[in-house]
Motif scaffolding. Structure first.
Motif, short mmCIF file in Angstrom:
data_model
loop_
_atom_site.label_atom_id
_atom_site.label_comp_id
_atom_site.label_asym_id
_atom_site.label_seq_id
_atom_site.Cartn_x
_atom_site.Cartn_y
_atom_site.Cartn_z
N GLN A 1 0.84 -1.19 0.00
CA GLN A 1 0.00 0.00 0.00
C GLN A 1 0.88 1.26 0.00
N LEU A 2 0.40 2.25 -0.71
CA LEU A 2 1.13 3.52 -0.78
C LEU A 2 0.12 4.63 -0.97
N GLN A 3 0.31 5.73 -0.24
CA GLN A 3 -0.58 6.88 -0.40
C GLN A 3 0.15 8.01 -1.10
N ILE A 4 -0.46 8.50 -2.17
CA ILE A 4 0.11 9.61 -2.94
C ILE A 4 -1.01 10.59 -3.24
N ASN A 5 -0.76 11.87 -2.95
CA ASN A 5 -1.77 12.91 -3.19
C ASN A 5 -3.12 12.53 -2.58
N HIS A 6 -3.08 12.00 -1.38
CA HIS A 6 -4.28 11.62 -0.63
C HIS A 6 -5.07 10.51 -1.30
N GLN A 7 -4.41 9.75 -2.16
CA GLN A 7 -5.06 8.62 -2.81
C GLN A 7 -4.31 7.34 -2.46
N GLU A 8 -5.08 6.31 -2.19
CA GLU A 8 -4.51 5.02 -1.81
C GLU A 8 -4.22 4.19 -3.05
N LEU A 9 -2.95 3.80 -3.19
CA LEU A 9 -2.55 2.95 -4.30
C LEU A 9 -2.22 1.56 -3.77
N THR A 10 -2.64 0.55 -4.48
CA THR A 10 -2.29 -0.83 -4.14
C THR A 10 -1.37 -1.36 -5.23
N LEU A 11 -0.15 -1.73 -4.83
CA LEU A 11 0.82 -2.27 -5.77
C LEU A 11 0.68 -3.79 -5.76
N LEU A 12 0.53 -4.38 -6.92
CA LEU A 12 0.32 -5.81 -7.02
C LEU A 12 1.59 -6.50 -7.48
N SER A 13 1.85 -7.67 -6.92
CA SER A 13 3.03 -8.43 -7.34
C SER A 13 2.93 -8.91 -8.78
N ASP A 14 1.73 -8.79 -9.37
CA ASP A 14 1.54 -9.13 -10.79
C ASP A 14 1.91 -7.97 -11.71
N LYS A 15 2.60 -6.97 -11.15
CA LYS A 15 3.12 -5.82 -11.90
C LYS A 15 2.00 -4.92 -12.45
N ALA A 16 1.01 -4.74 -11.61
CA ALA A 16 -0.10 -3.83 -11.92
C ALA A 16 -0.36 -2.94 -10.71
N LEU A 17 -1.03 -1.83 -10.98
CA LEU A 17 -1.35 -0.86 -9.95
C LEU A 17 -2.87 -0.76 -9.84
N LEU A 18 -3.38 -0.81 -8.63
CA LEU A 18 -4.83 -0.78 -8.41
C LEU A 18 -5.22 0.47 -7.63
N LEU A 19 -6.22 1.18 -8.15
CA LEU A 19 -6.84 2.29 -7.43
C LEU A 19 -8.24 1.83 -7.05
N LYS A 20 -8.36 1.31 -5.83
CA LYS A 20 -9.59 0.64 -5.41
C LYS A 20 -10.80 1.55 -5.46
N LYS A 21 -10.67 2.76 -4.90
CA LYS A 21 -11.82 3.65 -4.82
C LYS A 21 -12.33 4.04 -6.20
N SER A 22 -11.43 4.21 -7.14
CA SER A 22 -11.81 4.58 -8.50
C SER A 22 -12.12 3.36 -9.37
N LYS A 23 -11.83 2.16 -8.85
CA LYS A 23 -12.04 0.91 -9.58
C LYS A 23 -11.29 0.90 -10.91
N ILE A 24 -10.01 1.30 -10.82
CA ILE A 24 -9.16 1.34 -12.00
C ILE A 24 -7.96 0.43 -11.80
N LEU A 25 -7.66 -0.37 -12.80
CA LEU A 25 -6.44 -1.17 -12.83
C LEU A 25 -5.51 -0.51 -13.84
N VAL A 26 -4.27 -0.27 -13.43
CA VAL A 26 -3.29 0.41 -14.28
C VAL A 26 -2.15 -0.55 -14.61
N ILE A 27 -1.84 -0.66 -15.90
CA ILE A 27 -0.67 -1.44 -16.32
C ILE A 27 0.10 -0.63 -17.36
#
Length: 217
Positions: free
Chosen positions: A5-31
């Motif tokens: 878990q990492l917080q940036i600009n008051h947003q919670e980011l979830t770093l996945l070991s599958d090499k993707a980034l998850l923004l849970k509140k926005s329901k966005i998966l970033v690759i």
């Protein structure tokens, strides 16, 4: 741990070991840097690489989309590697299998070859995608151009760090990197290289191993 878990600009980011980034509140998966079609590009020049390497990536991506119940997939560049080949159909099938997901692409340098066709399947942003002060780009922005209340998240670099062990053991592993104003996420594609980065003091580095993600800086 498979997440961090990492917080940036008051947003919670979830770093996945599958090499993707998850923004849970926005329901966005970033690759980033899927580089579909790279295997076909190599085969064109006589190097026998199976397209199953790309099918593996898309199968994993499908798993992540379903598991985390996202409604947007944000690809920060280099979805496809070069000119279109038959491996493009793998991504079209992926899109058709996930009709409730909005696919978004921030165009990368490799995507210039195929942008006209890509636009038929997903929404394309030419330079950046802004989400509440998180500026998603393919290539890293110049630090001095990032506004005070903004943070740049990008791909392109395929970041990795080298870990040194006893007996002169060395291991190069992909990583997430987060500096004061900019974060770089790892290449999602299995058939990609990696570039060593040199973190500065106070930078945050999360190394990805086979089944876990570990903070080392």
């Amino acid at each position: 741990m498979k997440t961090a878990q990492l917080q940036i600009n008051h947003q919670e980011l979830t770093l996945l070991s599958d090499k993707a980034l998850l923004l849970k509140k926005s329901k966005i998966l970033v690759i980033s840097d899927l580089h579909l079609g790279k295997a076909g590009h190599f085969r064109k020049f006589g190097i026998p690489i199976s397209k199953q390497v790309h099918q593996h990536d898309l199968t994993l991506l499908s798993k992540l989309v379903n598991e985390h119940e996202v409604n947007r997939l944000l690809i920060v560049g280099d979805l496809f590697h070069s000119e279109l080949n038959n491996e493009w159909n793998l991504f079209v099938n992926f899109i058709q299998e996930h009709p409730n997901i909005e696919p978004i692409l921030v165009a990368g340098n490799h995507d210039q070859y195929t942008k006209n066709v890509l636009s038929q399947q997903l929404l394309i942003y030419e330079t950046h995608y802004n989400l509440n002060g998180l500026i998603f780009t393919h290539e890293p922005l110049e630090i001095q151009t990032i506004a005070k209340n903004e943070y740049n998240i990008c791909g392109h670099i395929h970041p990795a760090v080298q870990l040194n062990g006893k007996g002169r053991q060395r291991m190069k592993l992909p990583c997430f990197y987060f500096g004061q104003k900019q974060g770089i996420i790892p290449a999602f594609g299995k058939f990609t290289g990696a570039a060593l980065i040199s973190p500065k003091q106070n930078d945050k580095v999360f190394v990805i191993t086979a089944n876990s993600i570990i903070r080392v800086g």
